[in-house]
Structures are given as structure tokens and as C-alpha cells.
Design an enzyme around this catalytic site. Structure first.
Site, PDB file in Angstrom:
ATOM      1  CB  CYS A  85     -38.638   2.382 -26.435  1.00  0.00           C
ATOM      2  SG  CYS A  85     -38.683   3.005 -28.244  1.00  0.00           S
ATOM      3  CB  CYS A 203     -28.562   3.744 -34.583  1.00  0.00           C
ATOM      4  SG  CYS A 203     -27.894   5.557 -35.227  1.00  0.00           S
ATOM      5  CG  HIS A 327     -35.351  -0.987 -28.900  1.00  0.00           C
ATOM      6  ND1 HIS A 327     -36.022  -1.648 -27.674  1.00  0.00           N
ATOM      7  CD2 HIS A 327     -35.650   0.398 -29.122  1.00  0.00           C
ATOM      8  CE1 HIS A 327     -36.564  -0.548 -27.327  1.00  0.00           C
ATOM      9  NE2 HIS A 327     -36.443   0.510 -28.163  1.00  0.00           N
TER      10      HIS A 327
END
Lengths: 382, 128
Positions: A85, A203, A327
Site C-alpha cells: 500500500c 474500512c 485506496h
């Protein structure tokens, strides 16, 4: 080492781009950054691309070469950076290093990712770690963190969930965010459970996106501007591998933050705004603590006191963060830096933090034992 | 190197730095030596450090809910992750547990699948 400036930045709104390729999304962001810098593409001497899952999800390797060729960058050294990430911010860090060390004067750092697939659910991140092989998913790891945090610090699930309310509210006025709808605490708590106590609105969602930056030596930047945005610190660390490790306070965060503040000759009290890795609500709470904005166990109070609101003492994730922006792994770290640069230049529109002069971007990726695989911190100032 | 396919839970102890690692390591991650690594028995008893209930599992696994935990093992002091074989409402921090080998084959690379199950404390047993 010499000073490095961020001369141009660009990103595309994060969202769902099922019919567009990595090359298309990346091209748009790179072109925006090149235009923003006001330079001709042939001046770019090297390119650094953050992408984590292209090989796995799209079957593409050499994403950097694909993207940079779309804006006419042929023949230059191109490096593809995969750091889970934190791939984008790690690529940015390599670009910074190349200019700081004097190897190049003008480079491009970009990140692109498409995480939407036909099949939804939790993103598959391999099984190299025993945890993953035995069935742990990332929301489960952060749920373990949240439950232990609540036990040790006597806070409730509702208090932690307030991070989601703040970040969703911030995203309403950010045209680059994927989810731009305010949510109430009741909605957050009532949304489907992913791993208790983390509901789905706690989340970060999947997203497709791209972001890019042009880095140049400070000397070079002064040809274009009298007040360039400078990189004061660039730090990359990997997990410390300690066992047992206190999973509610990422140790590497503390180490990386100390290194970054030392490098910048600044402290947490000097930071005017922060974009940090709120992959889950609990993550943001513990990042407040490990990055030095409050003491251990005080993260929830910092949030409830309004200190991390856009008008607070240290605004955190005025963009809406990962929780609202979504994301796209490789793009996230650079998108954070893009937001900070806009803020320091006074170009953030409705979400402008008045008088912001120092910004911090924090990104982390992957799980290694009981720590992150990669942690990056960038401090940028004007 | 041949892959060992024992169904035992094996840890390694480095006699140079004194640290224990589980799963076993060929090179000591504590002091980077391969010379004084001894295979040791792992004390499977422990106490949960944190627990959570996952509603989702990775691809290829049956759907949840699953209880997962980190537990601190007695003796080695290691904090180990595993699924916890109990009802979601029974899971709590501080539960006495023990590490057991899954009832499935050892993986082709020698990885032994394991999980935790709750154990009764002696004091509770004495009360019966």
C-alpha cells in the site's frame, strides 16, 4: 544532499474506471503534473512508478514504462516500485533520493492502481505470512488492534468510529474523493460488520486512481518560482520484526516519525496539516499517537476535542482520507502528497487549511509479523 | 533441500542470542546466524492478547464468521496468530488457550496449519 522541490502535481478523481486501463489513468495524472510544472516532457530524466497489483489483477508488468510512454517519455531510466500500500510513496521517495543525491535534476514520480474487479470482497494480498496463510484478512488484523486498544485505553467502538464520520464529512467538498456523502455515527455503526468492531464504513473502499509529481532540484525550481514547495524529509522503513510486538502502536511509525522530524529539523507541533494512512478507523487513531500528535491512549480525545478537524490544531485527512477517497494502492501515497502540495500552495479550494506551511504525508503498506512491511513519511514545506 | 513434512509444531531457538522463533527459522532473524539453531518443542499453552470476529475470509476459504486471535505463549513469550475454535460470543481477551495442529495435511512446502482452542484453567476444574 541537496534540497528538492515539488514543481508540479496532478491526480485524477478516484473512482471506478472499469473500462479504462492503467496506462490511461496514469497518463492523465502524469500529464496534469507535467502541465502543472510548466516544463517540457523531454526535460524529465527518470521515472519512478508505484503500482502494487498490476501483475496480479491486470496481468501487467512494467506499468511505469507503459504509463510514461503515454506522455512521450522514452529511453529514460524507469523503475517500478512495489511496496504494497506504500508503493506510490516509496516511488516518490526514490525520486526524491535521485534528485537529492545529484543524479538527476528533473524526475517524475507517479502511482497508478486499479483495484476494482468483477469479484468484490476483501483484496487478496497473498499468503507469505503465516497470519495470511491461516486466514487473517487485513480488516481482521485491524480489528485485533481495535479490540486490544479498547481494552487497554478504555475507549468504545463508537469513539473509534467517529474517525469515519470526520473523514466522510471532509470528503464532501473534495472533488477528487470517491465517496462524497456525509455519514452519521449511527450509520457507521449500523453498516455491515466486516470484522468486529470494524463495520464496512470504517474500512477503506477499493478505488481506481492515479497521481503524479514532478521533482526537481531546489535550484532548478527557482527558475520557475520564488517560493517552491520543498521536501524537508523523506523516510522509508520496514517492520521491526519484534515478537511480541505491541500491535496497537506500530513501532515503525514511531521510528520513522522520529527520523523524519530530525531530517526536517521540525517537531510534530510544527505540522499544519497531515494526510495519513486511515485504511481503517482505528489506524488513524493510533497514527495520531505514533506520529507524535498526542500521547499514547489519547488519540480518541484528540479526535473528540476537534483537534484533527479541518479547523483544528492539526487537521488530519482534510481530503477525506483513504476512508472516503478510496485506496488504489500505488496511487494513494502520491495522492496524499498532491493534496499536501495543493494545501501549501493555497490551491485547495473549499477545503483549504488557512496558512498551511508545513504538511506531513504518512503511508504504510502490508503486514509483516505484527508490524507494517513498509512505512513512509514525507514532510513538505513552503 | 528436502522439505520436512512433520505434523509437529516446531520452533527454533538460537543458542547465540537466546531467542525463540515460531514457525521455525533456518537463519536466526534475531542475530543473523545459522550456526547455533536448535529445534525446540513449543509450549502450546497461552493466553489471548486480542480477539476479533471476521465476517469475511480470503478467497478459497469457507465463509465466516471466524474467531481470530493473537495469543501469548507460555515459556517462549511469543505472540502467535491463529483462528480460535470457539463461538464468537465466547471470545475474549485473557482467555486461556492452547495451540493445536489442524486436522488437515501439511502443505507441500512443509507448513503445518494450526489454530487455538480454549482450555479450562485448573482453578475452574477444581471447582467442578
Amino acid at each position: 544532499m541537496r534540497d528538492v522541490a515539488i514543481l508540479g502535481v496532478g491526480m485524477i478523481p478516484f473512482g471506478r474506471y472499469l473500462n479504462r486501463r492503467l496506462g490511461d489513468l496514469g497518463r492523465e495524472a502524469c500529464w496534469l503534473a507535467i502541465k502543472d510544472a510548466g516544463i517540457s516532457p523531454e526535460l524529465v530524466e527518470a521515472g519512478y512508478m508505484g503500482n502494487a497489483m498490476g501483475a496480479l489483477l491486470q496481468g501487467e508488468m512494467g506499468v511505469g514504462q507503459t504509463v510514461f510512454a503515454e506522455v512521450g517519455l522514452f529511453g529514460i531510466p524507469v523503475l517500478n516500485v512495489e511496496n504494497a500500500c506504500a508503493s506510490g510513496s516509496s516511488a516518490f521517495g526514490e525520486a526524491w533520493m535521485a534528485v537529492a543525491a545529484g543524479r538527476y535534476d528533473v524526475v517524475i514520480a507517479a502511482g497508478v492502481e486499479k483495484t476494482y474487479t468483477e469479484k468484490g470482497g476483501v483484496l487478496y494480498i497473498g499468503d507469505a505470512e503465516p497470519e495470511l496463510r491461516l486466514g487473517l484478512v487485513l480488516p481482521g488484523f485491524f480489528a485485533l488492534m481495535a479490540n486490544r486498544y479498547m481494552e487497554e485505553h478504555g475507549v468504545t467502538a463508537e469513539q473509534i468510529a467517529k474517525v469515519s464520520v470526520k473523514n466522510h464529512r471532509n470528503a464532501v467538498i473534495n472533488p477528487y474523493a470517491q465517496y462524497r456523502r456525509e455519514v452519521t455515527l449511527e450509520e457507521v455503526m449500523a453498516s455491515p460488520m466486516v470484522a468486529n468492531p470494524l463495520t464496512v464504513l470504517q474500512c477503506c473502499p477499493r478505488a481506481d486512481g492515479a497521481a503524479a509529481a514532478i521533482l526537481v532540484s531546489a535550484e532548478y525550481a527557482r527558475r520557475f518560482t520564488t517560493s517552491p514547495v520543498l521536501v524537508s524529509a523523506s523516510v522509508l522503513g520496514s517492520g521491526l520484526g519484534e515478537n511480541p510486538s505491541d500491535i496497537i502502536h506500530f513501532k515503525m511509525n514511531e521510528v520513522a516519525a522520529r527520523r523524519a522530524y530530525d531530517q526536517a529539523c521540525l517537531g510534530p507541533e510544527d505540522v499544519d496539516l497531515v494526510e495519513l494512512h486511515d485504511c481503517f478507523t482505528i489506524a488513524e487513531v493510533q497514527h495520531y499517537e505514533t506520529l507524535g500528535f498526542c500521547g499514547r491512549g489519547e488519540g480518541v480525545r484528540l479526535l473528540e476535542d476537534g483537534d484533527t478537524e479541518p479547523t483544528g490544531r492539526v487537521p488530519v485527512n482534510v481530503s477525506g482520507g483513504l476512508l472516503s477517497r478510496g485506496h488504489p494502492l500505488g496511487a494513494t501515497g502520491i495522492a496524499q502528497i498532491v493534496e499536501v502540495v495543493w494545501q501549501l500552495r493555497g490551491q485547495a479550494g473549499e477545503r483549504q487549511v488557512e496558512g498551511a506551511r508545513v504538511g506531513l504525508a504518512h503511508c504504510m503498506g502490508g503486514i509483516k509479523g505484527q508490524d507494517a512491511q513498509a512505512t513512509t513519511i514525507h514532510i513538505v514545506r513552503r | 533441500m528436502a522439505v520436512e513434512r512433520t505434523r509437529e509444531l516446531r520452533a527454533t531457538r538460537c543458542n547465540r542470542c537466546g531467542r525463540t522463533f515460531f514457525p521455525a527459522k533456518q537463519v536466526c532473524p534475531g542475530c543473523s546466524t545459522d550456526e547455533e539453531i536448535a529445534v525446540v518443542e513449543l509450549n502450546p499453552r497461552g493466553t489471548t492478547y486480542s480477539v476479533a470476529v471476521q465476517m469475511m475470509m480470503p478467497h478459497g476459504c469457507e465463509p465466516g464468521p471466524y474467531v481470530v486471535c493473537y495469543a501469548d505463549l507460555e515459556g517462549s513469550g511469543l505472540r502467535v496468530f491463529g483462528r480460535l475454535e470457539c463461538a464468537p460470543e465466547e471470545a475474549r481477551i485473557g482467555m486461556p488457550v492452547e495451540l493445536v495442529v489442524d486436522d488437515r495435511e501439511v502443505a507441500s512446502d512443509g507448513f503445518v496449519y494450526y489454530h487455538f482452542r480454549p482450555v479450562r484453567r485448573e482453578s475452574e476444574e477444581n471447582q467442578k
